[in-house]
Motif scaffolding. Structure first.
Motif, PDB file in Angstrom:
ATOM      1  N   GLN A  59      -0.672  11.625  -9.801  1.00 15.37           N
ATOM      2  CA  GLN A  59      -1.228  12.873  -9.281  1.00 15.37           C
ATOM      3  C   GLN A  59      -0.249  14.042  -9.423  1.00 15.37           C
ATOM      4  OE1 GLN A  59      -3.339  12.476  -5.480  1.00 15.37           O
ATOM      5  NE2 GLN A  59      -3.143  10.248  -5.712  1.00 15.37           N
ATOM      6  N   LYS A  85       0.834  -1.205   0.000  1.00 19.31           N
ATOM      7  CA  LYS A  85       0.000   0.000   0.000  1.00 19.31           C
ATOM      8  C   LYS A  85       0.872   1.261   0.000  1.00 19.31           C
ATOM      9  CE  LYS A  85      -3.956   2.008   2.368  1.00 19.31           C
ATOM     10  NZ  LYS A  85      -3.841   3.145   3.213  1.00 19.31           N
ATOM     11  N   ARG A 135       2.428   1.611  -3.574  1.00 17.36           N
ATOM     12  CA  ARG A 135       1.382   1.983  -4.550  1.00 17.36           C
ATOM     13  C   ARG A 135       0.977   3.445  -4.368  1.00 17.36           C
ATOM     14  NH1 ARG A 135      -1.864  -1.756  -3.221  1.00 17.36           N
ATOM     15  NH2 ARG A 135      -3.066  -0.520  -1.767  1.00 17.36           N
ATOM     16  N   GLU A 136       0.739   3.878  -3.145  1.00 15.16           N
ATOM     17  CA  GLU A 136       0.321   5.257  -2.889  1.00 15.16           C
ATOM     18  C   GLU A 136       1.459   6.247  -3.164  1.00 15.16           C
ATOM     19  OE1 GLU A 136      -1.479   5.362   0.999  1.00 15.16           O
ATOM     20  OE2 GLU A 136      -3.183   4.147   0.330  1.00 15.16           O
ATOM     21  N   ALA A 142       4.529  13.054  -2.016  1.00 19.00           N
ATOM     22  CA  ALA A 142       4.915  11.643  -1.964  1.00 19.00           C
ATOM     23  C   ALA A 142       6.156  11.460  -1.099  1.00 19.00           C
ATOM     24  CB  ALA A 142       5.154  11.114  -3.381  1.00 19.00           C
ATOM     25  N   ASP A 150       1.722   6.446  -7.036  1.00 15.52           N
ATOM     26  CA  ASP A 150       0.525   7.108  -7.571  1.00 15.52           C
ATOM     27  C   ASP A 150       0.564   8.610  -7.287  1.00 15.52           C
ATOM     28  OD1 ASP A 150      -2.252   6.978  -8.752  1.00 15.52           O
ATOM     29  OD2 ASP A 150      -2.719   7.785  -6.761  1.00 15.52           O
ATOM     30  N   LEU A 151       0.886   8.971  -6.071  1.00 13.62           N
ATOM     31  CA  LEU A 151       0.932  10.381  -5.692  1.00 13.62           C
ATOM     32  C   LEU A 151       2.010  11.121  -6.491  1.00 13.62           C
ATOM     33  CD1 LEU A 151      -0.350  12.443  -3.751  1.00 13.62           C
ATOM     34  CD2 LEU A 151       1.322  11.747  -2.037  1.00 13.62           C
ATOM     35  N   LYS A 166       5.364  12.167   2.683  1.00 14.58           N
ATOM     36  CA  LYS A 166       4.502  11.181   3.333  1.00 14.58           C
ATOM     37  C   LYS A 166       5.095   9.772   3.350  1.00 14.58           C
ATOM     38  CE  LYS A 166      -0.341   9.800   3.451  1.00 14.58           C
ATOM     39  NZ  LYS A 166      -1.674   9.971   2.863  1.00 14.58           N
ATOM     40  N   TYR A 167       5.821   9.397   2.301  1.00 17.63           N
ATOM     41  CA  TYR A 167       6.196   7.987   2.142  1.00 17.63           C
ATOM     42  C   TYR A 167       7.691   7.696   2.074  1.00 17.63           C
ATOM     43  CZ  TYR A 167       1.256   7.478   1.094  1.00 17.63           C
ATOM     44  OH  TYR A 167      -0.115   7.495   1.173  1.00 17.63           O
TER      45      TYR A 167
END
Length: 128
Positions: A22, A10, A13-14, A28, A17-18, A31-32
Motif C-alpha cells: 500500500q 496478523k 502481515r498487515e 505501518a 502489506d501496509l 500502527k505496528y
C-alpha cells in the motif's frame, strides 16, 4: 498460545502489506512498530525513521512493486514471512524470507534472506 501466534502473524502481515504493497510506511510504523526497530539487513539502518526512508526509496525505485505472501510461520515472539516480491511487471521476482521479532504485539526487530527467482531451475519445484 495459538491465539497469540495468530495475532503476531496478523500484525506482521498487515505491517508489511501496509508498508510495501500500500506504500504507506508511516502508517505501518505508527500502527505496528514498537518503540525501537533493530535492523539486521546490512543495507538498512536501525530505527523507525530509517525504515520509512528505506521503504520510500525502494517503492520509488519500483513503483509497480508487489509482495505476494506465500506463508507465515510463528514461534514465540518471532514470525517468518515467506513471500514473492515482484519489483516490476516483467520481473521473475525475488524469493524473500523476512523474520520479525515482536514485543507486546509490536514489530521491534527484523532479519531477511533474499534470493532471485532464476529463469531455469535444476528441479521442477517452485520457490514457493
Amino acid at each position: 498460545m495459538t491465539q497469540s501466534l495468530e495475532a503476531n502473524k496478523k500484525v506482521v502481515r498487515e505491517f508489511y502489506d501496509l508498508a510495501f504493497n500500500q506504500k504507506k510506511p508511516e502508517e505501518a510504523v505508527a500502527k505496528y512498530m514498537g518503540p525501537y526497530y533493530r535492523q539486521h539487513n546490512p543495507m538498512a539502518p536501525d530505527g523507525p525513521d530509517a525504515f520509512i526512508a528505506f521503504v520510500r526509496e525502494f517503492t520509488k525505485a519500483f513503483p509497480s512493486l508487489r509482495v505476494d505472501f506465500k506463508r507465515e510461520i510463528a514461534e514465540g515472539d518471532r514470525v517468518a514471512l515467506h513471500s514473492h516480491m515482484v519489483r516490476k511487471p516483467d520481473d521473475r521476482g525475488l524469493a524473500v524470507v523476512d523474520i520479525f521479532r515482536l514485543e507486546n504485539g509490536k514489530v521491534v526487530e527484523h532479519w531477511d534472506v533474499i534470493q532471485e527467482v532464476p529463469e531455469k531451475s535444476a528441479n521442477n519445484n517452485t520457490m514457493f
